[in-house]
Design a protein around this motif. Structure first.
Motif, short mmCIF file in Angstrom:
data_model
loop_
_atom_site.label_atom_id
_atom_site.label_comp_id
_atom_site.label_asym_id
_atom_site.label_seq_id
_atom_site.Cartn_x
_atom_site.Cartn_y
_atom_site.Cartn_z
N GLU A 135 12.49 -8.38 23.33
CA GLU A 135 12.22 -8.34 21.89
C GLU A 135 10.76 -8.00 21.64
O GLU A 135 10.42 -7.31 20.67
CB GLU A 135 12.59 -9.68 21.24
N PHE A 136 9.89 -8.46 22.52
CA PHE A 136 8.47 -8.11 22.40
C PHE A 136 8.29 -6.63 22.66
O PHE A 136 7.50 -5.97 21.98
CB PHE A 136 7.62 -8.91 23.41
N ALA A 137 9.02 -6.12 23.63
CA ALA A 137 8.91 -4.70 23.95
C ALA A 137 9.34 -3.84 22.77
O ALA A 137 8.69 -2.85 22.43
CB ALA A 137 9.77 -4.36 25.18
N ALA A 199 13.23 -11.41 11.10
CA ALA A 199 11.80 -11.71 10.97
C ALA A 199 11.07 -11.68 12.30
O ALA A 199 9.92 -11.24 12.38
CB ALA A 199 11.62 -13.07 10.31
N LYS A 200 11.73 -12.11 13.38
CA LYS A 200 11.04 -12.15 14.66
C LYS A 200 10.60 -10.75 15.12
O LYS A 200 9.68 -10.62 15.92
CB LYS A 200 11.90 -12.80 15.74
N LEU A 201 11.26 -9.72 14.61
CA LEU A 201 10.83 -8.35 14.90
C LEU A 201 9.94 -7.84 13.77
O LEU A 201 8.94 -7.16 13.99
CB LEU A 201 12.04 -7.41 15.06
N ALA A 202 10.32 -8.17 12.54
CA ALA A 202 9.59 -7.64 11.38
C ALA A 202 8.17 -8.16 11.28
O ALA A 202 7.24 -7.41 10.98
CB ALA A 202 10.35 -7.98 10.10
N ILE A 203 7.97 -9.44 11.54
CA ILE A 203 6.64 -10.03 11.35
C ILE A 203 5.58 -9.43 12.27
O ILE A 203 4.50 -9.08 11.81
CB ILE A 203 6.71 -11.57 11.46
#
Lengths: 285, 103
Positions: A135-137, A199-203
């Motif tokens: 997800e960080f990638a 949100a974990k990707l959007a933020i």
């Protein structure tokens, strides 16, 4: 003296919405969206369902194994991809790659920069033993997607912004806000909203330049902001972003950058960045 | 410095910067191995896509100066060596220094 090139914010926002409805949207994303509509579907069942479609399977596997995504290793089945990435990251990856399609050569540095930040984000997450490193990638890959949109939708206006940022030495995102009324991080947030990315990707996408304003997912924002800083420090900034600004202390508050970690990170990212230096989208075919 | 190259660029005499393992994680070739034609062929048969090799060529004075200047330019606003930016700059300059050849 910079020219004020204000774009109508709500009109531009509407144009973003139109992008979601483009018929050039790959079937891949549509099918994917249809299938994951069922909130009760298990990853296993989803994997099986997607695998039934040969075309989807081959497109998805090609994507997750591409140099664009830079996964270290080989992902051989859809189920494996789902386990490693989860469907939010997988969806994010499909969206990013389709927005990056048909890129003009002037945006190649931006494309490479995004790949580099994705690689760096994954490495940082790995080194700090953070969960959900894919997800960080994906967040790293998506972080500057707003710039791609600006390239596509307002090339002349954006050119003026980049030129002014370069000649004045002012950070690009600040110049965007001044001259356009909004910046690329905000556009990134709109994209996430439009495509219902969580949100974990959007933020991290929306706050990588305003780290201290993030209310939530601070660690994720810090990782992407750090990855962006390191990559730019190592010379792979996109246009207009060549001079670094001071980083927010929140990054160091959130991430334990203890002795040697930075050095280690640079050492490991260096060969990856070397290898994408001359990469062009055609290589992905 | 370490370079990642596609298998098609592999040449005899190159030195592995990272070990090469097979699918199950077993090391086939240790770091420091010098490539031979034979090894390269075998890697091709294994369908190895790329590898990490050592690039020990020292930087020329001109290249070193140019790269140093680029780093200084990128970090122009950084005045505090103990800030994150300052630490990163130090790391990058140190690495550059270590890649320089002797005068």
């Amino acid at each position: 003296m910079g020219k004020v090139v204000v774009l109508d914010k709500s009109a531009f926002r509407k144009r973003i919405e139109r992008i979601s409805n483009l018929p050039t949207l790959p079937n891949l994303l549509q099918k994917f969206n249809e299938m994951i509509k069922d909130p009760k579907i298990s990853m296993d069942a989803l994997g099986k369902e997607l695998s039934k479609d040969q075309v989807i399977t081959s497109k998805l596997l090609k994507l997750v194994n591409s140099a664009f995504y830079g996964f270290p290793g080989r992902i051989s089945t859809i189920s494996h991809a789902l386990v490693l990435l989860g469907y939010d990251a997988l969806k994010g990856l499909i969206i990013t790659s389709s927005i990056f399609e048909n890129l003009s050569p002037t945006a190649y540095p931006l494309w490479r920069h995004s790949i580099a930040v994705s690689l760096a984000s994954r490495k940082i997450a790995t080194k700090l033993s953070l969960q959900d490193r894919e997800e960080f990638a994906v967040a790293g890959l998506l972080h500057d997607i707003g710039k791609v949109i600006l390239h596509m939708e307002a090339p002349q206006e954006y050119c003026a912004v980049v030129d002014y940022a370069r000649s004045s030495g002012q950070p690009l995102w600040m110049t965007e806000a001044e001259m356009l009324g909004f910046d690329h991080a905000t556009i990134g947030l709109w994209i996430c909203e439009e495509w219902t990315l969580p949100a974990k990707l959007a933020i991290p996408i929306g706050y990588h330049h305003m780290v201290n304003r993030a209310q939530d997912h601070k660690k994720r924002v810090a990782v992407v902001a750090l990855a962006d800083t390191v990559v730019r420090g190592m010379g792979s900034g996109a246009e207009g972003d060549l001079v670094l600004e001071e980083t927010d202390p929140l990054i160091e508050e959130q991430l334990p950058l203890t002795g040697g970690l930075l050095e280690n990170l640079v050492e490991e990212i260096e060969p990856e960045m070397e290898s994408i230096k001359d990469l062009v989208p055609e290589d992905m075919q | 410095m370490i370079k990642r190259i596609p298998i098609t660029d592999a040449r005899e005499g190159m030195v592995l910067a990272r070990a090469i393992a097979n699918d199950t994680g077993m090391t086939l070739c240790a770091e420091g191995t010098s490539l031979t034609e034979d090894l390269i062929q075998r890697f091709k048969q294994m369908e190895l896509a790329d590898m990490y090799i050592k690039n020990e060529e020292p930087l020329s004075q001109e290249d070193y100066s140019a790269l140093k200047e680029q780093i200084e330019h990128r970090f122009a606003v950084s005045h505090n060596p103990s800030s994150l930016l300052g630490k990163l700059k130090t790391v990058l300059l140190k690495r550059l220094e270590s890649q320089k050849g002797s005068i």
